[in-house]
Design a protein around this motif. Structure first.
Motif, PDB file in Angstrom:
ATOM      1  N   ARG A  14     -11.650 -19.556   8.181  1.00 47.61           N
ATOM      2  CA  ARG A  14     -11.791 -20.917   7.649  1.00 47.61           C
ATOM      3  C   ARG A  14     -11.434 -20.860   6.170  1.00 47.61           C
ATOM      4  NH1 ARG A  14     -15.332 -24.514   5.188  1.00 47.61           N
ATOM      5  NH2 ARG A  14     -15.287 -26.587   6.102  1.00 47.61           N
ATOM      6  N   PHE A  15     -10.391 -21.562   5.798  1.00 47.77           N
ATOM      7  CA  PHE A  15      -9.943 -21.536   4.410  1.00 47.77           C
ATOM      8  C   PHE A  15     -10.835 -22.443   3.572  1.00 47.77           C
ATOM      9  CE2 PHE A  15      -6.168 -20.456   6.912  1.00 47.77           C
ATOM     10  CZ  PHE A  15      -5.874 -19.228   6.346  1.00 47.77           C
ATOM     11  N   GLN A  16     -11.423 -21.879   2.525  1.00 47.43           N
ATOM     12  CA  GLN A  16     -12.335 -22.624   1.677  1.00 47.43           C
ATOM     13  C   GLN A  16     -11.632 -23.333   0.529  1.00 47.43           C
ATOM     14  OE1 GLN A  16     -15.651 -20.038   0.661  1.00 47.43           O
ATOM     15  NE2 GLN A  16     -15.560 -19.124   2.689  1.00 47.43           N
ATOM     16  N   ARG A  17     -10.472 -22.807   0.138  1.00 43.89           N
ATOM     17  CA  ARG A  17      -9.665 -23.448  -0.893  1.00 43.89           C
ATOM     18  C   ARG A  17      -8.265 -22.863  -0.817  1.00 43.89           C
ATOM     19  NH1 ARG A  17      -7.818 -21.563  -5.239  1.00 43.89           N
ATOM     20  NH2 ARG A  17      -8.470 -19.859  -6.534  1.00 43.89           N
ATOM     21  N   PRO A  18      -7.269 -23.555  -1.361  1.00 41.69           N
ATOM     22  CA  PRO A  18      -5.902 -23.031  -1.293  1.00 41.69           C
ATOM     23  C   PRO A  18      -5.654 -21.927  -2.324  1.00 41.69           C
ATOM     24  CG  PRO A  18      -5.921 -25.143  -2.409  1.00 41.69           C
ATOM     25  CD  PRO A  18      -7.321 -24.908  -1.927  1.00 41.69           C
ATOM     26  N   ILE A  19      -4.636 -21.142  -2.061  1.00 42.78           N
ATOM     27  CA  ILE A  19      -4.152 -20.157  -3.029  1.00 42.78           C
ATOM     28  C   ILE A  19      -2.923 -20.770  -3.686  1.00 42.78           C
ATOM     29  CG2 ILE A  19      -3.174 -17.858  -3.360  1.00 42.78           C
ATOM     30  CD1 ILE A  19      -4.739 -16.957  -0.871  1.00 42.78           C
ATOM     31  N   MET A  20      -2.913 -20.729  -4.997  1.00 40.25           N
ATOM     32  CA  MET A  20      -1.813 -21.310  -5.756  1.00 40.25           C
ATOM     33  C   MET A  20      -0.760 -20.238  -6.055  1.00 40.25           C
ATOM     34  SD  MET A  20      -3.179 -24.226  -5.814  1.00 40.25           S
ATOM     35  CE  MET A  20      -2.081 -25.161  -6.849  1.00 40.25           C
ATOM     36  N   ILE A  21       0.479 -20.652  -6.150  1.00 43.22           N
ATOM     37  CA  ILE A  21       1.541 -19.738  -6.554  1.00 43.22           C
ATOM     38  C   ILE A  21       1.196 -19.191  -7.937  1.00 43.22           C
ATOM     39  CG2 ILE A  21       4.010 -19.547  -7.079  1.00 43.22           C
ATOM     40  CD1 ILE A  21       3.206 -20.018  -4.073  1.00 43.22           C
ATOM     41  N   GLY A  22       1.310 -17.894  -8.098  1.00 41.53           N
ATOM     42  CA  GLY A  22       0.979 -17.241  -9.356  1.00 41.53           C
ATOM     43  C   GLY A  22      -0.437 -16.717  -9.427  1.00 41.53           C
ATOM     44  N   ASP A  23      -1.296 -17.095  -8.460  1.00 42.65           N
ATOM     45  CA  ASP A  23      -2.659 -16.563  -8.427  1.00 42.65           C
ATOM     46  C   ASP A  23      -2.626 -15.058  -8.154  1.00 42.65           C
ATOM     47  OD1 ASP A  23      -3.939 -18.979  -8.834  1.00 42.65           O
ATOM     48  OD2 ASP A  23      -4.711 -19.163  -6.789  1.00 42.65           O
ATOM     49  N   LEU A  24      -3.604 -14.360  -8.736  1.00 41.80           N
ATOM     50  CA  LEU A  24      -3.847 -12.984  -8.345  1.00 41.80           C
ATOM     51  C   LEU A  24      -4.621 -13.043  -7.040  1.00 41.80           C
ATOM     52  CD1 LEU A  24      -3.815  -9.928  -8.945  1.00 41.80           C
ATOM     53  CD2 LEU A  24      -6.022 -10.248 -10.085  1.00 41.80           C
ATOM     54  N   VAL A  25      -4.172 -12.274  -6.045  1.00 38.47           N
ATOM     55  CA  VAL A  25      -4.804 -12.260  -4.731  1.00 38.47           C
ATOM     56  C   VAL A  25      -5.379 -10.868  -4.481  1.00 38.47           C
ATOM     57  CG1 VAL A  25      -4.447 -12.562  -2.244  1.00 38.47           C
ATOM     58  CG2 VAL A  25      -3.155 -13.970  -3.868  1.00 38.47           C
ATOM     59  N   GLU A  26      -6.611 -10.827  -3.995  1.00 39.07           N
ATOM     60  CA  GLU A  26      -7.242  -9.577  -3.575  1.00 39.07           C
ATOM     61  C   GLU A  26      -7.633  -9.730  -2.113  1.00 39.07           C
ATOM     62  OE1 GLU A  26      -9.402  -8.298  -7.754  1.00 39.07           O
ATOM     63  OE2 GLU A  26     -10.648  -9.072  -6.109  1.00 39.07           O
ATOM     64  N   VAL A  27      -7.214  -8.771  -1.297  1.00 41.33           N
ATOM     65  CA  VAL A  27      -7.586  -8.756   0.110  1.00 41.33           C
ATOM     66  C   VAL A  27      -8.346  -7.456   0.339  1.00 41.33           C
ATOM     67  CG1 VAL A  27      -6.795  -8.958   2.490  1.00 41.33           C
ATOM     68  CG2 VAL A  27      -5.466 -10.026   0.652  1.00 41.33           C
ATOM     69  N   GLU A  28      -9.666  -7.583   0.476  1.00 38.36           N
ATOM     70  CA  GLU A  28     -10.513  -6.400   0.635  1.00 38.36           C
ATOM     71  C   GLU A  28     -10.878  -6.226   2.103  1.00 38.36           C
ATOM     72  OE1 GLU A  28     -14.682  -4.460  -0.963  1.00 38.36           O
ATOM     73  OE2 GLU A  28     -14.372  -6.610  -1.188  1.00 38.36           O
ATOM     74  N   ALA A  29     -10.590  -5.053   2.644  1.00 38.78           N
ATOM     75  CA  ALA A  29     -10.920  -4.716   4.023  1.00 38.78           C
ATOM     76  C   ALA A  29     -11.906  -3.554   4.009  1.00 38.78           C
ATOM     77  CB  ALA A  29      -9.662  -4.337   4.796  1.00 38.78           C
ATOM     78  N   ARG A  30     -13.054  -3.752   4.705  1.00 37.42           N
ATOM     79  CA  ARG A  30     -14.100  -2.726   4.741  1.00 37.42           C
ATOM     80  C   ARG A  30     -14.504  -2.449   6.179  1.00 37.42           C
ATOM     81  NH1 ARG A  30     -18.900  -5.140   1.239  1.00 37.42           N
ATOM     82  NH2 ARG A  30     -19.759  -4.750   3.268  1.00 37.42           N
ATOM     83  N   LEU A  31     -14.613  -1.184   6.504  1.00 37.64           N
ATOM     84  CA  LEU A  31     -15.125  -0.817   7.808  1.00 37.64           C
ATOM     85  C   LEU A  31     -16.558  -1.330   7.905  1.00 37.64           C
ATOM     86  CD1 LEU A  31     -14.156   0.700  10.295  1.00 37.64           C
ATOM     87  CD2 LEU A  31     -15.028   2.793   9.275  1.00 37.64           C
TER      88      LEU A  31
END
Length: 149
Positions: A55-72
């Motif tokens: 469920r997307f809570q807000r949009p990602i804007m062009i130029g935003d820094l994006v972090e995708v954290e994956a944890r076991l």
């Protein structure tokens, strides 16, 4: 390795018709981070079995820094449940916001596609223990709701 964080800038090539990063692109990033985490843990080729609610809570804007954290978060005999959280924000302000989070299940497979056992993951920190308990409760509830599956 039981966790990984991918960091990058949202590029113009990821834009949708509304001028924001396309949701499908975010889902691709989730799968890539989950794959990296699962494969690092299993030391074998892994495939995606399922992805929980996104469920997307807000949009990602062009130029935003994006972090995708994956944890076991939990391991079964052959499965790895990976908790993924996507954050994004403006680098100038340094403020990051959670965009979405979900649970992705992977299995390690042989070249012929047969699943193989994975090493058990034992949570050590209070946060990891709580996450593992939530995932186990979710799995137990899902199994009870769909007997024989």
């Amino acid at each position: 390795m039981s966790s990984i964080t991918l960091r990058f800038l949202a590029e113009p090539s990821t834009v949708n018709f509304g001028g924001k990063v396309h949701g499908g692109t975010v889902m691709k990033w989730i799968d890539e981070a989950g794959y990296a985490c699962a494969t690092s843990w299993a030391k074998r080729y892994c495939v995606t079995v399922s992805v929980g609610s996104i469920r997307f809570q807000r949009p990602i804007m062009i130029g935003d820094l994006v972090e995708v954290e994956a944890r076991l978060a939990y391991t079964g005999r052959t499965s790895m449940n990976i908790a993924v959280e996507v954050r994004a924000g403006d680098m100038k302000t340094g403020q990051m916001a959670v965009i979405t989070e979900c649970l992705v299940v992977f299995v390690a497979v042989e070249p012929d596609g047969q699943t193989i056992p994975v090493q058990a993951w034992l949570p050590e920190t209070p946060g990891d223990i709580a996450l593992a308990q939530r995932v186990k409760a979710h799995l137990d509830a899902a199994r009870a709701a769909a007997p024989g599956v």
